[in-house]
Scaffold this motif. Structure first.
Motif, mmCIF file in Angstrom:
data_model
loop_
_atom_site.group_PDB
_atom_site.id
_atom_site.type_symbol
_atom_site.label_atom_id
_atom_site.label_comp_id
_atom_site.label_asym_id
_atom_site.label_seq_id
_atom_site.Cartn_x
_atom_site.Cartn_y
_atom_site.Cartn_z
ATOM 1 N N THR A 1 0.647 -1.449 -0.094
ATOM 2 C CA THR A 1 -0.156 -0.001 0.027
ATOM 3 C C THR A 1 0.793 1.198 0.054
ATOM 4 O OG1 THR A 1 -0.126 -0.016 2.406
ATOM 5 C CG2 THR A 1 -1.825 -1.233 1.319
ATOM 6 N N GLY A 2 1.959 1.133 0.198
ATOM 7 C CA GLY A 2 2.954 2.385 0.470
ATOM 8 C C GLY A 2 2.848 3.165 1.733
ATOM 9 N N GLU A 3 1.978 2.510 2.738
ATOM 10 C CA GLU A 3 1.507 3.256 3.794
ATOM 11 C C GLU A 3 2.985 3.233 4.744
ATOM 12 O OE1 GLU A 3 -1.596 2.420 7.317
ATOM 13 O OE2 GLU A 3 -2.317 2.080 5.304
ATOM 14 N N THR A 4 2.954 4.273 5.811
ATOM 15 C CA THR A 4 4.095 4.155 6.530
ATOM 16 C C THR A 4 3.732 3.310 7.582
ATOM 17 O OG1 THR A 4 3.505 6.222 7.527
ATOM 18 C CG2 THR A 4 5.294 6.153 5.839
ATOM 19 N N MET A 5 4.415 2.739 8.274
ATOM 20 C CA MET A 5 4.182 1.951 9.729
ATOM 21 C C MET A 5 5.231 1.745 10.528
ATOM 22 S SD MET A 5 4.096 -1.835 7.677
ATOM 23 C CE MET A 5 4.428 -2.882 8.892
ATOM 24 N N LYS A 6 5.116 1.510 11.751
ATOM 25 C CA LYS A 6 6.326 1.302 12.781
ATOM 26 C C LYS A 6 6.840 0.077 12.829
ATOM 27 C CE LYS A 6 5.075 5.520 15.551
ATOM 28 N NZ LYS A 6 5.979 6.253 16.022
ATOM 29 N N ILE A 7 8.013 -0.029 12.664
ATOM 30 C CA ILE A 7 8.635 -1.486 12.970
ATOM 31 C C ILE A 7 9.175 -1.320 14.537
ATOM 32 C CG2 ILE A 7 10.421 -3.152 12.225
ATOM 33 C CD1 ILE A 7 9.866 -1.631 9.459
ATOM 34 N N ALA A 8 8.745 -2.360 15.477
ATOM 35 C CA ALA A 8 9.208 -2.333 16.704
ATOM 36 C C ALA A 8 10.719 -2.983 16.573
ATOM 37 C CB ALA A 8 8.607 -3.284 17.365
ATOM 38 N N ALA A 9 11.194 -2.490 18.036
ATOM 39 C CA ALA A 9 12.691 -2.639 18.019
ATOM 40 C C ALA A 9 12.909 -4.272 18.471
ATOM 41 C CB ALA A 9 13.216 -2.079 19.216
ATOM 42 N N SER A 10 13.998 -4.734 18.019
ATOM 43 C CA SER A 10 14.029 -6.132 18.243
ATOM 44 C C SER A 10 15.675 -6.562 18.382
ATOM 45 C CB SER A 10 13.485 -6.990 16.719
ATOM 46 O OG SER A 10 14.435 -6.994 15.861
ATOM 47 N N LYS A 11 15.681 -7.834 18.703
ATOM 48 C CA LYS A 11 16.948 -8.517 18.995
ATOM 49 C C LYS A 11 16.967 -9.740 18.255
ATOM 50 C CE LYS A 11 17.319 -7.062 23.858
ATOM 51 N NZ LYS A 11 17.382 -7.465 25.324
ATOM 52 N N SER A 12 18.247 -10.061 17.353
ATOM 53 C CA SER A 12 18.448 -11.160 16.676
ATOM 54 C C SER A 12 19.802 -11.574 17.082
ATOM 55 C CB SER A 12 18.394 -10.872 15.191
ATOM 56 O OG SER A 12 19.099 -10.014 14.741
ATOM 57 N N PRO A 13 19.934 -13.135 16.983
ATOM 58 C CA PRO A 13 21.239 -13.587 17.065
ATOM 59 C C PRO A 13 22.000 -13.322 15.772
ATOM 60 C CG PRO A 13 19.907 -15.333 16.489
ATOM 61 C CD PRO A 13 18.996 -14.017 16.715
ATOM 62 N N LYS A 14 23.432 -13.314 16.129
ATOM 63 C CA LYS A 14 24.564 -13.105 15.087
ATOM 64 C C LYS A 14 25.711 -13.880 15.146
ATOM 65 C CE LYS A 14 27.113 -8.931 14.091
ATOM 66 N NZ LYS A 14 27.270 -7.400 14.026
ATOM 67 N N PHE A 15 26.124 -14.364 14.284
ATOM 68 C CA PHE A 15 27.513 -15.000 14.200
ATOM 69 C C PHE A 15 28.355 -14.415 13.358
ATOM 70 C CE2 PHE A 15 30.246 -18.518 12.571
ATOM 71 C CZ PHE A 15 30.842 -19.052 13.699
ATOM 72 N N LYS A 16 29.665 -14.364 14.228
ATOM 73 C CA LYS A 16 30.908 -13.641 13.145
ATOM 74 C C LYS A 16 31.892 -14.793 13.193
ATOM 75 C CE LYS A 16 33.852 -9.947 12.841
ATOM 76 N NZ LYS A 16 34.433 -8.720 13.286
ATOM 77 N N ALA A 17 32.125 -15.298 11.847
ATOM 78 C CA ALA A 17 33.417 -16.303 11.741
ATOM 79 C C ALA A 17 34.623 -15.739 12.247
ATOM 80 C CB ALA A 17 33.292 -16.725 10.377
ATOM 81 N N GLY A 18 35.556 -16.609 13.096
ATOM 82 C CA GLY A 18 36.618 -16.241 13.273
ATOM 83 C C GLY A 18 37.811 -16.402 12.157
ATOM 84 N N LYS A 19 38.781 -15.863 12.335
ATOM 85 C CA LYS A 19 40.026 -15.703 11.433
ATOM 86 C C LYS A 19 40.350 -17.184 11.173
ATOM 87 C CE LYS A 19 44.409 -13.974 10.303
ATOM 88 N NZ LYS A 19 44.588 -14.641 9.073
ATOM 89 N N ALA A 20 40.586 -18.233 11.764
ATOM 90 C CA ALA A 20 40.929 -19.604 11.487
ATOM 91 C C ALA A 20 39.836 -20.102 10.830
ATOM 92 C CB ALA A 20 41.190 -20.318 12.833
ATOM 93 N N LEU A 21 38.699 -19.984 11.162
ATOM 94 C CA LEU A 21 37.494 -20.599 10.355
ATOM 95 C C LEU A 21 37.500 -19.920 8.817
ATOM 96 C CD1 LEU A 21 35.104 -22.524 9.962
ATOM 97 C CD2 LEU A 21 33.862 -20.479 11.093
ATOM 98 N N LYS A 22 37.788 -18.665 8.834
ATOM 99 C CA LYS A 22 37.796 -18.006 7.488
ATOM 100 C C LYS A 22 38.743 -18.758 6.494
ATOM 101 C CE LYS A 22 35.891 -13.658 8.754
ATOM 102 N NZ LYS A 22 36.144 -12.293 9.113
ATOM 103 N N ASP A 23 40.108 -18.684 7.199
ATOM 104 C CA ASP A 23 41.165 -19.216 6.539
ATOM 105 C C ASP A 23 41.047 -20.662 6.114
ATOM 106 O OD1 ASP A 23 42.471 -16.602 7.004
ATOM 107 O OD2 ASP A 23 43.729 -17.301 8.697
ATOM 108 N N SER A 24 40.467 -21.597 6.806
ATOM 109 C CA SER A 24 40.254 -22.801 6.465
ATOM 110 C C SER A 24 39.364 -22.972 5.417
ATOM 111 C CB SER A 24 39.728 -23.704 7.741
ATOM 112 O OG SER A 24 38.495 -23.209 7.828
ATOM 113 N N LEU A 25 38.666 -22.078 5.035
ATOM 114 C CA LEU A 25 37.766 -22.019 3.629
ATOM 115 C C LEU A 25 38.539 -21.593 2.505
ATOM 116 C CD1 LEU A 25 34.448 -20.699 5.140
ATOM 117 C CD2 LEU A 25 34.845 -22.969 4.873
ATOM 118 N N ASN A 26 39.492 -20.982 2.552
ATOM 119 C CA ASN A 26 40.244 -20.547 1.394
ATOM 120 C C ASN A 26 41.282 -21.352 1.098
ATOM 121 O OD1 ASN A 26 38.445 -18.501 0.913
ATOM 122 N ND2 ASN A 26 39.186 -16.985 2.325
#
Length: 90
Positions: free
Chosen positions: A65-90
C-alpha cells in the motif's frame, strides 16, 4: 547437512555413541541460546563469536500500500566467523 548427519559426524570424530553426541549438541545449542538471551557474548577462539544484534525501532513502508508503519525494536542472534575458520575455507 542436517542435524542427524551432524550428530553422526560428531560421534565418529569424537569416538562417542550417537546418543552421547546428540546430548552434547543439544547442551551446546541450549547453552548458547540461554547466554544470548541473557545478553552475553560467546567467543570460541578460532571458530567464531555468537552475539545479540539489537535493531532499533524505525519507520518502514508497507510495500503493497505504500503506507508508513512502525517497526518495533528487536533482537536477533548474530554469528561472526573467526579468522581460523575463514582461513580454512580459502
Amino acid at each position: 547437512m542436517n542435524k542427524n548427519e551432524l550428530v553422526a559426524k560428531m560421534a565418529e570424530k569424537a569416538g562417542l555413541k550417537k546418543t552421547e553426541a546428540e546430548k552434547a549438541l543439544k547442551a551446546f545449542t541450549e547453552t548458547v541460546a540461554e547466554e544470548l538471551k541473557n545478553g552475553e557474548k560467546i567467543q570460541l577462539v578460532g571458530f567464531g563469536t555468537f552475539e545479540v544484534a539489537e535493531r532499533p525501532a524505525r519507520e518502514g513502508r508497507n510495500p503493497r500500500t505504500g503506507e508508513t508503519m512502525k517497526i518495533a525494536a528487536s533482537k536477533s542472534p548474530k554469528f561472526k566467523a573467526g579468522k581460523a575458520l575463514k582461513d580454512s575455507l580459502n
